[in-house]
Design a protein around this motif. Structure first.
Motif, PDB file in Angstrom:
ATOM      1  N   ASP A 871       0.869  -1.167   0.000  1.00 41.37           N
ATOM      2  CA  ASP A 871       0.000   0.000   0.000  1.00 41.37           C
ATOM      3  C   ASP A 871       0.910   1.222   0.000  1.00 41.37           C
ATOM      4  OD1 ASP A 871       0.607   0.675   2.833  1.00 41.37           O
ATOM      5  OD2 ASP A 871      -0.487  -1.211   3.213  1.00 41.37           O
ATOM      6  N   LEU A 893      -8.169   1.098   1.540  1.00 42.41           N
ATOM      7  CA  LEU A 893      -8.144  -0.184   2.224  1.00 42.41           C
ATOM      8  C   LEU A 893      -8.983  -1.208   1.470  1.00 42.41           C
ATOM      9  CD1 LEU A 893      -8.593   1.039   5.914  1.00 42.41           C
ATOM     10  CD2 LEU A 893      -6.522   0.071   4.906  1.00 42.41           C
ATOM     11  N   VAL A 959       1.046   3.926   9.648  1.00 46.86           N
ATOM     12  CA  VAL A 959      -0.193   3.529  10.315  1.00 46.86           C
ATOM     13  C   VAL A 959      -0.069   2.074  10.702  1.00 46.86           C
ATOM     14  CG1 VAL A 959      -2.692   3.215  10.127  1.00 46.86           C
ATOM     15  CG2 VAL A 959      -1.595   5.205   9.065  1.00 46.86           C
ATOM     16  N   SER A 962      -6.052  -0.253  11.506  1.00 46.21           N
ATOM     17  CA  SER A 962      -6.954   0.544  10.676  1.00 46.21           C
ATOM     18  C   SER A 962      -8.182   0.896  11.484  1.00 46.21           C
ATOM     19  CB  SER A 962      -7.376  -0.232   9.410  1.00 46.21           C
ATOM     20  OG  SER A 962      -8.076  -1.410   9.756  1.00 46.21           O
ATOM     21  N   ALA A 966      -6.667   2.478  15.050  1.00 46.78           N
ATOM     22  CA  ALA A 966      -5.346   2.473  14.416  1.00 46.78           C
ATOM     23  C   ALA A 966      -4.397   3.439  15.125  1.00 46.78           C
ATOM     24  CB  ALA A 966      -5.489   2.853  12.946  1.00 46.78           C
ATOM     25  N   TRP A 982      -5.529   7.166   5.217  1.00 44.29           N
ATOM     26  CA  TRP A 982      -5.359   5.720   5.038  1.00 44.29           C
ATOM     27  C   TRP A 982      -6.077   4.936   6.125  1.00 44.29           C
ATOM     28  CZ3 TRP A 982      -4.192   2.648   1.308  1.00 44.29           C
ATOM     29  CH2 TRP A 982      -3.938   1.305   1.585  1.00 44.29           C
ATOM     30  N   ALA A 983      -5.969   5.367   7.383  1.00 43.10           N
ATOM     31  CA  ALA A 983      -6.594   4.656   8.497  1.00 43.10           C
ATOM     32  C   ALA A 983      -8.114   4.663   8.366  1.00 43.10           C
ATOM     33  CB  ALA A 983      -6.162   5.285   9.833  1.00 43.10           C
ATOM     34  N   GLY A 985      -9.728   4.733   5.605  1.00 37.19           N
ATOM     35  CA  GLY A 985     -10.159   4.136   4.338  1.00 37.19           C
ATOM     36  C   GLY A 985     -10.570   5.152   3.313  1.00 37.19           C
ATOM     37  N   TRP A 987      -8.357   7.161   1.266  1.00 33.21           N
ATOM     38  CA  TRP A 987      -7.049   7.558   0.729  1.00 33.21           C
ATOM     39  C   TRP A 987      -7.184   8.682  -0.294  1.00 33.21           C
ATOM     40  CZ3 TRP A 987      -2.290   7.649   1.922  1.00 33.21           C
ATOM     41  CH2 TRP A 987      -1.290   7.804   0.946  1.00 33.21           C
TER      42      TRP A 987
END
Length: 1012
Positions: A871, A893, A959, A962, A966, A982-983, A985, A987
C-alpha cells in the motif's frame, strides 16, 4: 246340352273300373293327388298354370299371353281364371289332365316345359271345382261329383256282396282324387284367349292366399317361361297390371344344346328322350332384387347366391322342388356356368362393374356350391376386368394383376401402360378378385418388374405416382422405380440419382459424360419430376453440383495424374460447371484451386498457383512464384470463372474451418481444413501462437486468412498494405481478431500475425498510434514509415496501441527493453505510465526479466529484482536495505491491486520481505475536532515524531492497524493527513484532510477538494 267332345265318359269308366278292380288303386291315386296338391305344389298353382299356358303357346308357335283374374261369382264364391293363348285343349290333353305322371308332352325338342303330367294337380291346393274351357270344348273336375260316383259305385258293389271299394271310400273321409274323373262341360274361354282354367276357390283363406300369389307375380315369371310374352294380372278391386317386354328391363342370355345320351341313362324312362338342355340368365338393368333360387324352369327350393335369375333344365325330384344330383345335373350346371361367364363378359364390355357379379363368401347350398365353383372356373378365363390402361382390352382374371393398396386413378392407369394385365378394381370388388384368384402384388413387386427398356412415358408415370408417394409405405414400394439417365442408361431407384436444375441442365455433353464417369447418376432432364426428389433423388443446381463429393474426388485425382489429356478433360468439365453455377460454394474453394491450367509459358500449374493478367494479384505478387495464366484459357472461360476456381485476380481470402489452437491439419489430408491450410504459409506456427495466447485446444471456429502473402513482390509492400486496408474482404481478414471458445483473451488474425512475424517489414513489436497523447516515446516508438497513411484499425492489427493498457502481454518485454539496461534511471512520469498500466491489469504474459521500481523515494531505475508495495505506506521504504519497491496506485483499504501486480510480476509483497516495526518515540496528540465530519471513523489520537523510521528508512508517516483504533505516526502535517486518510479508508481524501489540518476554519475549501 253338354257334349262329351273329349270322351270323358270312357275315361271315367276306365278309372272307375280300375278302382273297382283294385280299391288300392283308388287309395294310391288319392294319396298321389293329395301329395302333389297339398304338399309339393301347395304354393305353386299360378306358376303351374302359367307353365301350361307357356307350353300351349309353344306348341302353337305363338307368343303366349296369360290372363290371371281373381273375381267374385254371382253366388258369392271367389273364382280364379287363368286364360291363355296357344294350342286348344284336345283329347290327349284331357287324358293327361286326368292322369298323374302321364304327360301328353312326351316328345323331346318340342320346347315345352311341362313333361311329367303332374303340374295341373296344383289346382287342388286351392279348389275342389275345376273347369277347363277351350275353343275346342270344355271339361271339368269336381270333388263332389267324384264322391257321388264313388258312393254310387260302392252301393252297387255292396248290393253284389262286395264292400271293399266302399270301405276304402269310407276310410278316405271325402279325400278322393277329384282330377281322375273328367266331366264334360261347356262355356268358352275369355275373348282373345284359347283356353281358360276356372277355379272355384275353396274358402276365404284360400282367396287371400291366391291374392298374395297374384301380387307377387313379376318379370321372373316371363323370364322362367319364355313361351309367354305377356301376363295380365286382374284382381278385383285393383287396377289391372300388365307384364310384358321383359327384355327392356333385363339383360337376358340364353344358351341351349343337347347332352350326350350317356348322361340321361340313369334318368326315368319318360325323361331319357329329353336330351335337350336350355339355360337362361337374366340381370335386372335397374338393379332390382332377384329371387335367389334356381328355376327349372319353375322355382325350386334350391338356393342360388348369384345375383341373377337362373332358369335351367335341371332334373328335379318328384316334388319338383329339388335338383337331382348326377351327371346330367353336373352337365347342365357346367353349361350354366359358361353362360353366366358369357353374360358377365357382356356386362363388362358394356362398361359396367362386372366384379359385382362374381360369387363371394359361402355357398347357400349344395347346388349353389357346385354352380359357384363352375362359375368361378369359367370366369377366370373370361375377359371381364377393367384394364388399368384405358387403351387395353378387358382382362381375364387368369392373366390379371392387382396392386395392393394402390388406389384407382392416374397411378393405376400409368402403371397399366407398362405392366401387362394390371387391372382396376373398385373397393367393392376386392373380395371378387380374391375369389377369382387374381394375382395380388405389392407396389414394390410391380415396380421391381417395370421394364428398363422400350417406350415408356416416364414423366407421365412419375406424375401419376406422385400423389401415391405422399404415403410413407408407398414411398418404400417405389424405392426401385426405374430412372432414365442422361447417358441413355436406366437405373433402378431414385436414391443416389442427381437431378439437375435449370442452370445445370445446359451443361455440355462432354461435361455430362464426365459426370457419369465420376460416378454421378444424372437423370435425363426430360424425366425430372417432383416424385424423384420425394423418393430420394438429389436435386442440385450447378453450385450444389460443385459441392458433390464426386467432383471433388475427380479434381483431387487429376491433381496427382500424369495424364495431361485426362487432367484437361477434368478441368474443362469442372470449369463448365463453375460457369453454370456463377458462384462457388465456400467449401469448394480450396480443392478447386488444384485444377490444372496452362500458364502463359505453356506449363501446367494448379489454378491457385496462377494469376490473371492485369489484376491486382498480377501487380502485387511476384510472377516468379505465381505465373500468369495462358491468354487462351482466359479467352475461353473468362476472368470470373477462373477467379472462382482460385486463379488470382486479386488477393484472396481463404477460410480454414474448425480451427483449434495448437492443432494443425494433417498435411496429407484432403479435407477442407487441410486443403485451405496448405495454401497458407506458416499455418502450423500460427496455430501454435494461438495456443500460447488462447490456451491449447481452444476452439476458434472458422478463421479467414489472406493467402499468397509469401508471394508478394518485395517492392510492393506499401502498395500491398494499402490494398489490404482498402479492400473490405481483405481488410476484415486482417483486422478481425480470433476468439477462442471460452477464452477471455483474443488472438491476432493470421494475416496480421504473418505480416508482423514473417513479412520483410520493419515493424516494431509495438508502436504508438498517430495522435495519441500520454505515451512517451521512451516506452513506445511512433508509427514506422512503411505504415504511413493506414487507418487506426489496421495499425492496431499490426501492433499499434493507444495506451500501455492495450499492449499485448507478449509485447511487454519489448516495452521494458526500450527503457534501457539494468540500472538505467527512468523519469518518474515515464515510470508512472508503467505502474498505472500494471495496476489496471495490463502487463506481460510471463514475469519480465526487468521491472521499473523506486530505488529511493522519488527515484526510479530499471532493476532485475524488487518487491511490490502492499500500500502507499511502503512507497516511503524504497531503497531500504537496498530493496527497490514497485509502487501500486490503489484506491484505499481492501484494494487488492498490489496482490495482482505481485502475481503478474512474480515478485513478493514488501510486507513479506521488510520488517515494518516503527522506530522512535512519539508524543500523542489529539486529532483536531474539525476532522470529525470529514473522517468520522478516523482515530482521535496520533503520535508526533521528530524522526520516524521504518525498516531503517526515514518515513513521513505510518499507520499500524486501521479504523478508529489504528495507531497514527507522523512527522509533519502532510504525513498526518496521509495517515488519517489511510486509516479511515479515505485515501483519495488526503488532500482535503491536509487542507483542513492547515486551516481548520476553512471547511468549505476542504469539502471542495473532496467533491472536486
Amino acid at each position: 246340352m253338354t257334349t262329351d267332345v273329349f270322351g270323358t265318359a270312357a275315361l271315367r269308366g276306365a278309372v272307375l273300373e280300375a278302382w273297382r278292380a283294385s280299391p288300392a288303386r283308388l287309395r294310391e291315386d288319392a294319396n298321389s293327388e293329395e301329395d302333389h296338391a297339398r304338399g309339393y305344389y301347395r304354393d305353386r298353382v299360378l306358376v303351374e298354370l302359367a307353365q301350361n299356358a307357356a307350353d300351349a303357346a309353344t306348341r302353337a308357335g305363338v307368343g303366349g299371353r296369360l290372363l290371371l283374374r281373381l273375381a267374385t261369382a254371382d253366388d258369392g264364391t271367389a273364382v280364379l281364371v287363368a286364360a291363355n293363348t296357344g294350342a286348344p285343349l284336345d283329347a290327349a290333353g284331357v287324358a293327361s289332365l286326368a292322369s298323374l305322371r302321364a304327360s301328353a308332352k312326351r316328345e323331346a325338342g318340342t320346347g315345352t316345359v311341362g313333361r311329367f303330367g303332374v303340374g295341373f294337380a296344383a289346382v287342388r291346393a286351392v279348389s275342389d271345382e275345376v273347369t277347363v274351357c277351350s275353343t275346342s270344348g270344355a271339361v271339368r273336375f269336381s270333388l263332389a261329383d267324384t264322391l257321388q260316383v264313388l258312393e254310387e259305385t260302392a252301393a252297387q258293389e255292396a248290393a253284389q256282396g262286395r264292400s271293399t271299394l266302399a270301405d276304402e271310400v269310407r276310410r278316405r273321409d271325402g279325400s278322393v282324387p277329384a282330377l281322375r274323373l273328367p266331366w264334360p262341360a261347356q262355356g268358352p274361354p275369355p275373348t282373345g284367349y284359347d283356353t281358360a282354367v276356372v277355379l272355384v276357390l275353396r274358402d276365404a283363406v284360400v282367396r287371400e292366399e291366391v291374392r298374395s300369389l297374384l301380387e307377387a307375380v313379376d318379370d321372373v315369371l316371363l323370364l322362367a317361361l319364355p313361351g309367354l310374352v305377356e301376363v295380365l294380372v286382374d284382381v278385383e278391386g285393383d287396377a289391372p297390371r300388365r307384364l310384358a317386354d321383359v327384355h327392356d328391363r333385363w339383360d337376358v342370355l340364353t344358351a341351349e344344346g343337347e347332352v350326350p345320351l350317356a348322361l340321361v341313362a340313369d334318368r326315368p324312362v319318360e325323361q331319357r328322350g329329353a336330351r335337350s338342355w336350355r339355360v337362361t340368365w337374366a340381370l335386372p338393368r335397374g338393379g332390382a332384387p332377384v329371387p335367389r333360387v334356381v328355376h327349372a324352369p319353375t322355382p325350386t327350393d334350391e338356393p342360388c347366391s348369384l345375383p341373377a335369375v337362373l332358369v335351367a333344365t335341371l332334373p328335379l325330384d318328384p316334388s319338383r322342388r329339388h335338383v337331382v344330383p348326377g351327371p346330367l345335373t353336373d352337365e347342365v350346371l357346367a353349361r350354366a356356368a359358361d353362360a353366366y361367364a358369357e353374360l358377365v363378359g357382356r356386362v363388362a364390355a358394356a362398361g359396367q362393374d362386372a366384379t359385382a357379379l362374381v360369387p363371394t363368401g359361402l355357398a347357400a347350398g349344395v347346388v349353389d356350391g357346385a354352380l359357384r365353383a363352375r362359375v368361378l372356373e369359367a370366369l377366370v378365363r373370361t375377359p371381364m376386368l377393367v384394364p388399368a390402361s384405358p387403351q387395353d382390352p378387358l382382362v381375364p382374371p387368369l392373366r390379371a394383376t392387382t396392386v395392393r393398396d394402390l388406389p384407382d386413378g392416374p397411378a393405376a392407369a400409368a402403371l397399366g401402360a407398362v405392366v401387362t394385365g394390371l387391372v382396376r378394381v373398385p373397393p367393392s370388388g376386392a373380395a371378387a378378385v380374391r375369389a377369382l384368384g387374381v394375382e395380388e402384388r405389392t407396389l414394390a413387386e410391380v415396380v421391381d418388374d417395370l421394364p428398363t427398356g422400350g417406350e415408356v412415358d416416364w414423366p407421365a408415370l412419375y406424375d401419376a405416382l406422385d400423389a401415391v408417394a405422399l404415403d410413407a409405405t408407398a414411398r418404400e414400394g417405389l424405392a426401385a422405380l426405374p430412372v432414365p439417365l442422361v447417358d441413355g442408361r436406366v437405373v433402378r431407384g431414385p436414391r443416389g440419382v442427381v437431378l439437375l436444375d435449370d442452370d445445370a441442365a445446359g451443361l455440355a455433353p462432354a461435361t455430362l459424360e464426365a459426370l457419369r464417369t465420376w460416378g454421378l447418376r444424372v437423370a435425363d432432364p426430360g424425366v425430372v419430376r417432383p416424385l424423384l426428389t420425394r423418393l430420394g433423388a438429389q436435386r442440385v443446381d450447378a453450385a450444389a453440383l460443385l459441392a458433390h463429393p464426386a467432383l471433388r474426388a475427380a479434381v483431387l485425382g487429376q491433381a496427382d495424374d500424369d495424364d495431361l489429356e485426362h487432367a484437361a478433360e477434368v478441368t474443362a468439365a469442372v470449369l463448365d460447371v463453375v460457369a453454370a453455377a456463377g458462384a462457388v460454394p465456400p467449401g469448394a474453394v480450396g480443392w478447386l484451386g488444384l485444377l490444372t491450367l496452362d500458364a502463359a509459358d505453356g506449363e501446367p500449374a494448379p489454378a491457385h498457383g496462377l494469376v490473371l493478367p492485369g489484376g491486382p494479384a498480377a501487380r502485387l505478387l511476384d510472377d516468379r512464384v505465381l505465373a500468369p495464366v495462358a491468354a487462351d484459357v482466359v479467352e475461353r472461360w473468362g476472368r470470373d470463372v477462373l477467379a472462382a476456381v482460385g486463379v488470382r485476380d486479386d488477393l484472396v481470402v481463404t477460410t480454414v474451418p474448425d480451427v483449434v489452437a495448437g492443432v494443425a491439419p494433417d498435411d496429407e489430408g484432403d479435407d477442407g481444413a487441410a486443403l485451405a491450410a496448405a495454401s497458407l504459409d506458416g499455418w502450423a506456427e500460427y496455430v501454435d501462437h494461438l495456443a500460447d495466447v488462447l490456451d491449447v485446444g481452444a476452439y476458434c471456429g472458422d478463421v479467414a486468412a489472406v493467402a499468397d502473402l509469401d508471394a508478394v513482390d518485395d517492392a510492393c509492400w506499401p502498395d500491398l498494405l494499402a490494398h489490404l486496408a482498402a479492400t473490405p474482404a481483405l481488410r476484415a481478414a486482417l483486422v478481425t481478431p480470433v476468439r477462442g471458445e471460452g477464452a477471455t483473451a483474443t488472438g491476432p488474425s493470421y494475416t496480421a500475425w504473418w505480416l508482423r512475424t514473417r513479412a520483410d517489414l520493419p515493424l516494431p513489436e509495438v508502436f504508438a498510434l498517430p495522435g495519441v497523447t500520454g505515451l512517451p516515446a521512451a516506452l513506445v516508438p511512433p508509427v514506422p514509415d512503411v505504415l504511413t497513411g493506414l487507418d487506426a484499425d489496421v495499425l492496431r492489427a499490426l501492433g499499434g496501441v493507444g495506451s500501455l493498457a492495450e499492449v499485448p502481454g507478449a509485447r511487454w518485454a519489448a516495452v521494458l527493453e526500450r527503457l534501457g539496461p539494468v540500472g538505467t534511471a527512468v523519469p518518474l512520469d515515464v515510470a508512472g505510465h508503467v505502474w498505472r498500466a500494471w495496476a489496471a491489469g495490463s502487463g506481460p504474459d510471463e514475469p519480465p526479466a526487468v521491472v521499473v521500481a523506486l530505488t529511493a523515494p522519488g527515484v526510479a531505475h530499471v532493476v532485475e529484482d524488487a518487491v511490490v508495495a502492499d500500500d502507499p505506506r511502503w512507497w516511503q521504504c524504497a531503497g531500504a536495505d537496498d530493496v527497490p519497491v514497485v509502487p501500486v496506485p490503489v484506491a484505499g483499504l481492501g484494494d487488492d491491486r498490489a496482490v495482482r501486480v505481485a502475481d503478474l510480476l512474480d515478485l513478493p509483497l514488501a510486507s513479506s520481505q521488510v520488517d515494518a516495526d516503527v522506530a522512535g518515540e512519539g508524543e500523542p496528540e489529539d486529532v483536531p475536532d474539525a476532522l470529525g465530519a470529514l473522517l468520522p471513523d478516523a482515530p482521535v489520537v496520533w503520535w508526533r515524531h521528530d524522526d520516524l523510521r521504518v525498516a531503517g528508512a526515514p518515513v513521513g508517516w505510518w499507520v499500524v492497524g486501521s479504523g478508529p483504533d489504528a495507531q497514527l505516526h507522523a512527522v509533519h502535517v502532510a504525513g498526518l493527513a496521509a495517515a488519517l486518510a489511510w486509516a479511515a479508508g479515505r485515501w483519495g481524501a488526503r488532500g482535503a484532510v491536509e487542507a483542513l489540518l492547515t486551516d481548520p476554519d476553512d471547511g468549505e475549501a476542504a469539502l471542495g477538494l473532496v467533491l472536486g
